[in-house]
Design a protein around this motif. Structure first.
Motif, short mmCIF file in Angstrom:
data_model
loop_
_atom_site.label_atom_id
_atom_site.label_comp_id
_atom_site.label_asym_id
_atom_site.label_seq_id
_atom_site.Cartn_x
_atom_site.Cartn_y
_atom_site.Cartn_z
N ALA A 1 -5.32 2.50 -1.72
CA ALA A 1 -4.71 2.04 -2.97
C ALA A 1 -3.61 2.99 -3.44
O ALA A 1 -3.55 4.16 -3.04
CB ALA A 1 -5.78 1.93 -4.05
N ILE A 2 -2.77 2.50 -4.31
CA ILE A 2 -1.75 3.33 -4.96
C ILE A 2 -2.47 4.49 -5.64
O ILE A 2 -3.44 4.29 -6.38
CB ILE A 2 -0.93 2.51 -5.97
CG1 ILE A 2 -0.13 1.43 -5.24
CG2 ILE A 2 -0.01 3.41 -6.80
CD1 ILE A 2 0.50 0.39 -6.15
N THR B 1 5.16 4.89 -8.72
CA THR B 1 6.55 5.21 -9.07
C THR B 1 6.87 4.58 -10.41
O THR B 1 6.25 3.60 -10.82
CB THR B 1 7.52 4.65 -8.00
OG1 THR B 1 7.33 3.23 -7.89
CG2 THR B 1 7.29 5.29 -6.65
N THR B 2 7.83 5.17 -11.10
CA THR B 2 8.18 4.66 -12.42
C THR B 2 8.97 3.35 -12.34
O THR B 2 8.83 2.50 -13.21
CB THR B 2 8.99 5.69 -13.22
OG1 THR B 2 10.12 6.09 -12.45
CG2 THR B 2 8.15 6.92 -13.53
N SER B 3 9.74 3.19 -11.29
CA SER B 3 10.59 1.99 -11.23
C SER B 3 9.80 0.73 -10.90
O SER B 3 10.01 -0.31 -11.52
CB SER B 3 11.72 2.19 -10.21
OG SER B 3 11.19 2.50 -8.94
N LEU B 4 8.89 0.79 -9.94
CA LEU B 4 8.16 -0.41 -9.51
C LEU B 4 6.64 -0.23 -9.52
O LEU B 4 5.93 -1.02 -8.91
CB LEU B 4 8.63 -0.84 -8.12
CG LEU B 4 10.10 -1.26 -8.02
CD1 LEU B 4 10.50 -1.49 -6.58
CD2 LEU B 4 10.36 -2.52 -8.85
N GLY B 5 6.17 0.81 -10.17
CA GLY B 5 4.73 1.01 -10.31
C GLY B 5 3.99 1.31 -9.02
O GLY B 5 2.78 1.18 -8.96
N GLY B 6 4.69 1.69 -7.99
CA GLY B 6 4.07 2.01 -6.71
C GLY B 6 4.04 0.85 -5.72
O GLY B 6 3.68 1.03 -4.57
N ARG B 7 4.44 -0.34 -6.18
CA ARG B 7 4.45 -1.47 -5.26
C ARG B 7 5.47 -1.24 -4.14
O ARG B 7 5.24 -1.65 -2.99
CB ARG B 7 4.74 -2.77 -6.01
CG ARG B 7 3.58 -3.21 -6.90
CD ARG B 7 3.83 -4.53 -7.60
NE ARG B 7 5.06 -4.59 -8.37
CZ ARG B 7 5.23 -4.10 -9.60
NH1 ARG B 7 4.22 -3.51 -10.20
NH2 ARG B 7 6.37 -4.21 -10.24
N ASP B 8 6.57 -0.59 -4.46
CA ASP B 8 7.56 -0.27 -3.43
C ASP B 8 6.94 0.62 -2.35
O ASP B 8 7.09 0.35 -1.15
CB ASP B 8 8.80 0.39 -4.04
CG ASP B 8 8.48 1.53 -5.01
OD1 ASP B 8 7.30 1.69 -5.41
OD2 ASP B 8 9.41 2.25 -5.40
N GLY C 1 6.20 8.20 -1.93
CA GLY C 1 6.60 7.24 -2.94
C GLY C 1 7.92 6.59 -2.58
O GLY C 1 8.59 6.97 -1.62
N MET C 2 8.28 5.58 -3.33
CA MET C 2 9.52 4.85 -3.19
C MET C 2 9.68 4.27 -1.77
O MET C 2 8.90 3.43 -1.37
CB MET C 2 10.70 5.71 -3.63
CG MET C 2 10.55 6.12 -5.11
SD MET C 2 11.73 7.34 -5.68
CE MET C 2 13.23 6.41 -5.61
N ALA C 3 10.66 4.73 -1.00
CA ALA C 3 10.87 4.18 0.34
C ALA C 3 9.68 4.47 1.25
O ALA C 3 9.40 3.71 2.17
CB ALA C 3 12.14 4.75 0.96
N ALA C 4 8.96 5.56 0.99
CA ALA C 4 7.66 5.87 1.60
C ALA C 4 7.68 5.83 3.13
O ALA C 4 6.80 5.25 3.75
CB ALA C 4 6.58 4.95 1.03
N ILE D 1 4.47 1.17 3.14
CA ILE D 1 3.43 1.75 4.01
C ILE D 1 2.61 0.67 4.70
O ILE D 1 2.32 0.76 5.89
CB ILE D 1 2.53 2.71 3.20
CG1 ILE D 1 3.35 3.89 2.67
CG2 ILE D 1 1.36 3.20 4.05
CD1 ILE D 1 2.62 4.77 1.68
N VAL D 2 2.26 -0.37 3.98
CA VAL D 2 1.35 -1.37 4.53
C VAL D 2 2.05 -2.35 5.49
O VAL D 2 1.43 -2.87 6.40
CB VAL D 2 0.60 -2.11 3.40
CG1 VAL D 2 1.46 -3.17 2.75
CG2 VAL D 2 -0.70 -2.70 3.89
N GLN D 3 3.33 -2.56 5.32
CA GLN D 3 4.06 -3.54 6.14
C GLN D 3 4.66 -2.90 7.39
O GLN D 3 5.86 -3.00 7.64
CB GLN D 3 5.16 -4.20 5.31
CG GLN D 3 4.64 -5.15 4.25
CD GLN D 3 3.95 -6.36 4.87
OE1 GLN D 3 2.74 -6.47 4.82
NE2 GLN D 3 4.71 -7.24 5.45
N MET D 4 3.84 -2.27 8.19
CA MET D 4 4.32 -1.63 9.41
C MET D 4 4.45 -2.66 10.53
O MET D 4 3.70 -3.64 10.57
CB MET D 4 3.34 -0.53 9.84
CG MET D 4 3.33 0.66 8.89
SD MET D 4 4.94 1.48 8.80
CE MET D 4 5.15 2.01 10.48
#
Length: 190
Positions: A136-137, A111-118, A87-90, A123-126
């Motif tokens: 999926a999240i 995640t609570t702050s950004l709903g898992g988009r963070d 989660g988060m910085a992942a 992870i996806v932007q390698m």
């Protein structure tokens, strides 16, 4: 299908299945025990399909030396795929992919702050050359299925089990539709 009682994950990565022993094929790694409810869904799928695995909690940020030892040793342990949730910085999935030469599947955690988009974006932007197959999240079950499909490319018996699993999903939907057609939508959940 393999009953859960027939498989035990051991610290030395040797697992007992159906009276025999084998090396774990899949490494499941998470950054925190708070990820366990999602990561256990991947383990459940692997167990259902008779795939051996090792599950570990390692924080890439809090214990980088342990993480590097894990990722560098994964191939020697016999892993063919790593499922990494974070989660988060992942950073866990991407760093596994940077070190482990075989497929890595990333599970972004809600995640609570950004709903898992963070987590998803991390992870996806390698960068080019370091792919992470990303589900999926909170997609633990799909990560387990994707790992199984990767392994099934060289395992005909596993491929047959995957086909049976897909057939059971189809039959489940057909059963639900038959019930809907029989009772109508107003009485469906009664």
């Amino acid at each position: 299908m393999i009953a859960k009682s027939n498989m035990r994950v051991l610290n030395d990565v040797i697992v007992k299945m159906n009276g025999g022993y084998s090396m774990a094929q899949v490494g499941i790694v998470m950054g925190s025990d708070s990820d366990m409810p999602i990561m256990s869904k991947a383990a459940d799928i692997l167990e259902e399909l008779g795939i051996s695995y090792e599950m570990t909690i390692i924080s890439a940020h809090r214990e980088p030396d342990v993480f590097f030892e894990y990722a560098k040793g994964a191939e020697a342990k016999g892993f063919k795929v790593i499922i990494a949730g974070a989660g988060m910085a992942a950073h866990l999935p991407g760093m596994c992919a940077a070190i482990f030469p075989m497929p890595v599947i990333g599970i972004p955690m809600h995640t609570t702050s950004l709903g898992g988009r963070d987590s998803l974006y991390s992870i996806v932007q390698m960068p080019s050359g370091i792919p992470v197959a990303t589900v999926a999240i909170n997609g633990g079950a799909n990560a387990g299925l994707l790992a199984a499909k990767i392994l099934a490319t060289s395992d005909a018996a596993l491929l047959d089990r995957l086909k049976a699993y897909s057939q059971s999903l189809k039959e489940s939907v057909q059963k639900k539709d038959a019930h809907l057609q029989e009772v109508g939508y107003k009485n469906y959940n009664k």
